[in-house]
Design an enzyme around this catalytic site. Structure first.
Site, short mmCIF file in Angstrom:
data_model
loop_
_atom_site.label_atom_id
_atom_site.label_comp_id
_atom_site.label_asym_id
_atom_site.label_seq_id
_atom_site.Cartn_x
_atom_site.Cartn_y
_atom_site.Cartn_z
N ARG A 53 0.83 -1.22 0.00
CA ARG A 53 0.00 0.00 0.00
C ARG A 53 0.86 1.26 0.00
NH1 ARG A 53 -3.69 -0.26 4.81
NH2 ARG A 53 -4.21 1.81 4.06
N ASN A 101 -6.93 9.88 6.20
CA ASN A 101 -6.08 9.16 5.25
C ASN A 101 -4.62 9.14 5.69
OD1 ASN A 101 -8.42 8.98 3.86
ND2 ASN A 101 -7.90 10.50 2.30
N ASP A 105 -2.25 8.45 3.35
CA ASP A 105 -1.53 8.39 2.07
C ASP A 105 -0.67 9.61 1.74
OD1 ASP A 105 -3.36 10.35 1.15
OD2 ASP A 105 -4.71 8.82 0.33
N HIS A 127 -5.16 9.38 11.61
CA HIS A 127 -4.79 7.95 11.64
C HIS A 127 -3.34 7.70 11.22
CE1 HIS A 127 -9.38 6.99 11.26
NE2 HIS A 127 -9.02 7.33 12.48
N CYS A 183 10.02 1.42 15.39
CA CYS A 183 10.28 0.17 16.11
C CYS A 183 9.37 0.10 17.33
CB CYS A 183 11.75 0.14 16.52
SG CYS A 183 12.11 -1.14 17.72
N CYS A 197 17.76 -2.51 17.85
CA CYS A 197 17.40 -3.39 18.97
C CYS A 197 16.70 -4.67 18.54
CB CYS A 197 16.53 -2.62 19.96
SG CYS A 197 14.81 -2.50 19.42
N THR A 245 -15.91 10.02 3.04
CA THR A 245 -15.79 9.11 4.19
C THR A 245 -17.14 8.47 4.49
OG1 THR A 245 -15.24 8.90 6.54
CG2 THR A 245 -16.02 11.08 5.83
N SER A 246 -17.08 7.19 4.87
CA SER A 246 -18.31 6.49 5.26
C SER A 246 -18.76 6.97 6.63
CB SER A 246 -18.06 4.98 5.28
OG SER A 246 -16.98 4.67 6.13
N GLU A 287 -22.16 8.39 -2.47
CA GLU A 287 -23.46 7.97 -1.92
C GLU A 287 -23.62 8.55 -0.51
OE1 GLU A 287 -22.97 3.69 -2.05
OE2 GLU A 287 -22.29 3.70 0.04
C1 BJW Z 1 -16.12 8.58 -2.59
C2 BJW Z 1 -15.48 8.36 -3.82
C3 BJW Z 1 -15.24 9.50 -4.64
C4 BJW Z 1 -15.68 6.45 -2.80
N1 BJW Z 1 -15.62 10.71 -4.21
N2 BJW Z 1 -16.49 9.78 -2.20
C5 BJW Z 1 -17.50 5.28 19.32
C6 BJW Z 1 -18.58 4.57 18.81
C7 BJW Z 1 -18.39 3.32 18.22
C8 BJW Z 1 -17.12 2.76 18.12
C9 BJW Z 1 -16.06 3.45 18.62
C10 BJW Z 1 -16.25 4.69 19.21
N3 BJW Z 1 -15.02 5.15 19.59
C11 BJW Z 1 -14.08 4.24 19.26
C12 BJW Z 1 -14.68 3.19 18.67
C13 BJW Z 1 -13.98 1.97 18.17
C14 BJW Z 1 -13.34 2.13 16.82
C15 BJW Z 1 -14.46 2.36 15.79
O1 BJW Z 1 -14.69 3.43 15.31
N4 BJW Z 1 -15.18 1.30 15.46
C16 BJW Z 1 -16.31 1.39 14.52
C17 BJW Z 1 -15.87 0.96 13.12
C18 BJW Z 1 -17.41 0.53 15.05
N5 BJW Z 1 -12.37 3.22 16.80
C19 BJW Z 1 -11.11 3.03 17.19
O2 BJW Z 1 -10.70 1.96 17.61
C20 BJW Z 1 -10.19 4.24 17.12
N6 BJW Z 1 -9.46 4.39 18.34
C21 BJW Z 1 -10.02 4.85 19.45
O3 BJW Z 1 -11.19 5.19 19.50
O4 BJW Z 1 -9.15 4.94 20.53
C22 BJW Z 1 -9.69 5.15 21.82
C23 BJW Z 1 -9.89 3.81 22.45
C24 BJW Z 1 -8.80 2.98 22.60
C25 BJW Z 1 -8.99 1.74 23.21
C26 BJW Z 1 -10.26 1.33 23.61
C27 BJW Z 1 -11.35 2.18 23.40
C28 BJW Z 1 -11.16 3.44 22.83
C29 BJW Z 1 -9.11 4.04 16.06
C30 BJW Z 1 -9.67 3.96 14.71
C31 BJW Z 1 -8.53 3.63 13.73
C32 BJW Z 1 -9.00 3.42 12.30
N7 BJW Z 1 -7.94 2.86 11.53
C33 BJW Z 1 -8.12 2.64 10.10
C34 BJW Z 1 -6.84 1.97 9.54
C35 BJW Z 1 -5.70 2.99 9.41
C36 BJW Z 1 -4.46 2.36 8.89
C37 BJW Z 1 -4.60 1.87 7.48
O5 BJW Z 1 -4.80 2.68 6.54
O6 BJW Z 1 -4.47 0.67 7.29
O7 BJW Z 1 -8.35 3.91 9.44
S1 BJW Z 1 -9.59 1.72 9.74
C38 BJW Z 1 -9.98 2.59 8.26
O8 BJW Z 1 -11.24 3.28 8.42
C39 BJW Z 1 -8.90 3.69 8.11
C40 BJW Z 1 -9.72 4.86 7.67
O9 BJW Z 1 -9.03 6.07 7.95
C41 BJW Z 1 -11.00 4.69 8.45
C42 BJW Z 1 -12.18 5.42 7.86
O10 BJW Z 1 -12.51 4.92 6.59
P1 BJW Z 1 -12.97 5.94 5.44
O11 BJW Z 1 -11.89 6.86 5.12
O12 BJW Z 1 -14.28 6.53 5.80
O13 BJW Z 1 -13.10 4.92 4.20
P2 BJW Z 1 -14.34 4.01 3.77
O14 BJW Z 1 -13.84 3.00 2.81
O15 BJW Z 1 -15.09 3.50 4.94
O16 BJW Z 1 -15.32 5.02 3.01
C43 BJW Z 1 -14.98 5.60 1.78
C44 BJW Z 1 -16.10 6.53 1.37
O17 BJW Z 1 -15.72 7.20 0.19
C45 BJW Z 1 -17.42 5.81 1.08
O18 BJW Z 1 -18.46 6.48 1.77
C46 BJW Z 1 -17.59 5.95 -0.44
O19 BJW Z 1 -18.94 6.07 -0.83
C47 BJW Z 1 -16.82 7.24 -0.70
N8 BJW Z 1 -16.25 7.39 -2.05
N9 BJW Z 1 -15.24 7.04 -4.01
C48 BJW Z 1 -16.25 10.85 -3.05
N10 BJW Z 1 -14.64 9.40 -5.91
ZN ZN Z 2 14.38 -0.68 18.06
#
Ligand code: BJW
Ligand code: ZN
Length: 254
Positions: free
Chosen positions: A72, A104, A106, A121, A129, A153, A191-192, A218
Site C-alpha cells: 500500500r 487518510n 496516504d 490515523h 520500532c 534493537c 468518508t463512510s 453515496e
Molecule cells: C467517494 C469516492 C469518490 C468512494 N468521491 N467519495 C465510538 C462509537 C463506536 C465505536 C467506537 C467509538 N469510539 C471508538 C470506537 C472503536 C473504533 C471504531 O470506530 N469502530 C467502529 C468501526 C465501530 N475506533 C477506534 O478503535 C479508534 N481508536 C479509538 O477510538 O481509541 C480510543 C480507544 C482505545 C482503546 C479502547 C477504546 C477506545 C481508532 C480507529 C482507527 C482506524 N484505523 C483505520 C486503519 C488505518 C491504517 C490503514 O490505513 O491501514 O483507518 S480503519 C480505516 O477506516 C482507516 C480509515 O481512515 C477509516 C475510515 O474509513 P474511510 O476513510 O471513511 O473509508 P471508507 O472506505 O469507509 O469510506 C470511503 C467513502 O468514500 C465511502 O463512503 C464511499 O462512498 C466514498 N467514495 N469514491 C467521493 N470518488
Molecule cells: Zn528498536
C-alpha cells in the site's frame, strides 16, 4: 448543462464563512487510484481487517502485515494528488481560518500543497520500532518470508498508523474538535463516517451550529444528521464548488 449537485445555500455559506473545517476519508483519494476500505471493491472486500489492521494481528503475523503495508505504501508513493485534493488547497487560500483533518494515511493532501494537515490515523510513509520507538525511514523491499526488524534493537518495525483499539496521536482530536466547534461550515468528504472518533468532527460541528455538508458518491451513515449530502465524485464536485464560491465572493453577493 447538468444541474449543480450542491445547493446555493452551501455556496453562500462557504462564501461568507470565516472558518471552515474539512474532514476527509479514503474516497477523496479514490480518483488517485488508491483503494477505499469499505466500498465493494475496497481493501476490506479482499482482506479481513481483523487479520491486518490491529496490533494483535501484527504481533501474530508481522510478515503478512508488513507486506500488506509495504504494498500500500508503494501504491501511495506512486499515486498523484487529484483535482479534489487540489481544490482543497484552493479553498484554503480563500478562507481566513481553514482546517484540514484527514483520516487518510496516504500523504496526498500534503503532497498537493495543503498545510498543517491533521492526520488522525497517522501516515503510511513513516515506520517505527515497537520496542525502542526509533523512527525508520526508507523501508527497503522486504524479501519473501522475512520480517523487518530494527537495526538498533531487533524489535519489530510497524507502520505509524492508528489501528482499531489504538489511541489517536496525542492531542490531535482536541485540535480537530476545537476547529469543528468554531467552524461556520464543516465539509465531510469521501468518508463512510463509521469510524470514531473521526466521525465526531462533522457531528460536533453540526451540534455547535456549523452548516455541515458531505461530498460522497453515496449518502453516508451521518447523512440524516447533517444539512446536505452532495452526491458525486469529489474530484469532480470539489473544483466546481470551489469555483462557485470564488465567483460568489467576487460578485460580493454573500
Ligand atoms: C467517494 C469516492 C469518490 C468512494 N468521491 N467519495 C465510538 C462509537 C463506536 C465505536 C467506537 C467509538 N469510539 C471508538 C470506537 C472503536 C473504533 C471504531 O470506530 N469502530 C467502529 C468501526 C465501530 N475506533 C477506534 O478503535 C479508534 N481508536 C479509538 O477510538 O481509541 C480510543 C480507544 C482505545 C482503546 C479502547 C477504546 C477506545 C481508532 C480507529 C482507527 C482506524 N484505523 C483505520 C486503519 C488505518 C491504517 C490503514 O490505513 O491501514 O483507518 S480503519 C480505516 O477506516 C482507516 C480509515 O481512515 C477509516 C475510515 O474509513 P474511510 O476513510 O471513511 O473509508 P471508507 O472506505 O469507509 O469510506 C470511503 C467513502 O468514500 C465511502 O463512503 C464511499 O462512498 C466514498 N467514495 N469514491 C467521493 N470518488
Ligand atoms: Zn528498536
Amino acid at each position: 448543462m447538468t444541474a449543480q449537485p450542491y445547493t446555493d445555500e452551501l455556496v453562500d455559506r462557504l462564501a461568507r464563512a470565516n472558518r471552515v473545517c474539512v474532514l476527509t476519508g479514503a474516497g477523496i483519494s479514490a480518483e488517485s487510484g488508491i483503494a477505499t476500505f469499505r466500498d465493494p471493491d475496497g481493501l476490506w472486500a479482499k482482506f479481513k481487517p481483523q487479520e491486518l489492521a490491529n496490533v494483535k494481528a501484527f504481533l501474530s503475523n508481522p510478515e503478512l502485515v508488513q507486506g500488506w503495508y509495504q504494498a500500500r505504501r508503494n501504491v501511495a508513493l506512486e499515486a498523484q494528488p487529484n483535482a479534489g485534493h487540489m481544490a482543497l488547497v484552493d479553498l484554503a487560500s480563500i478562507v481566513s481560518d481553514f482546517t484540514l483533518v484527514t483520516q487518510n494515511v496516504d500523504n496526498l493532501h500534503t503532497r498537493a500543497g495543503s498545510k498543517n494537515v491533521l492526520e488522525l490515523h497517522g501516515n503510511i510513509a513513516r515506520n517505527y520500532c515497537i520496542d525502542c520507538n526509533q523512527e525508520v525511514e526508507d523501508i527497503a523491499p522486504i524479501p519473501d518470508g522475512e520480517t523487518l526488524r530494527c537495526t538498533a534493537c531487533n524489535g519489530l518495525i510497524r507502520p505509524d498508523v492508528v489501528w482499531f483499539g489504538e489511541m489517536l496521536p496525542d492531542g490531535i482530536m482536541d485540535k480537530a474538535l476545537t476547529k469543528a466547534k468554531q467552524a461556520d461550515v464543516v465539509l465531510s468528504i469521501g468518508t463512510s463516517a463509521v469510524v470514531y472518533p473521526a466521525a465526531y468532527v462533522p457531528l460536533v460541528g453540526r451540534e455547535h451550529g456549523a452548516y455541515v455538508a458531505e461530498i460522497n458518491i453515496e449518502a453516508s451513515d451521518i447523512a440524516s444528521m447533517i444539512n446536505e449530502s452532495v452526491l458525486g465524485p469529489s474530484g469532480k464536485v470539489l473544483p466546481q464548488l470551489v469555483e462557485a464560491v470564488r465567483t460568489r465572493k467576487r460578485s460580493g453577493k454573500q
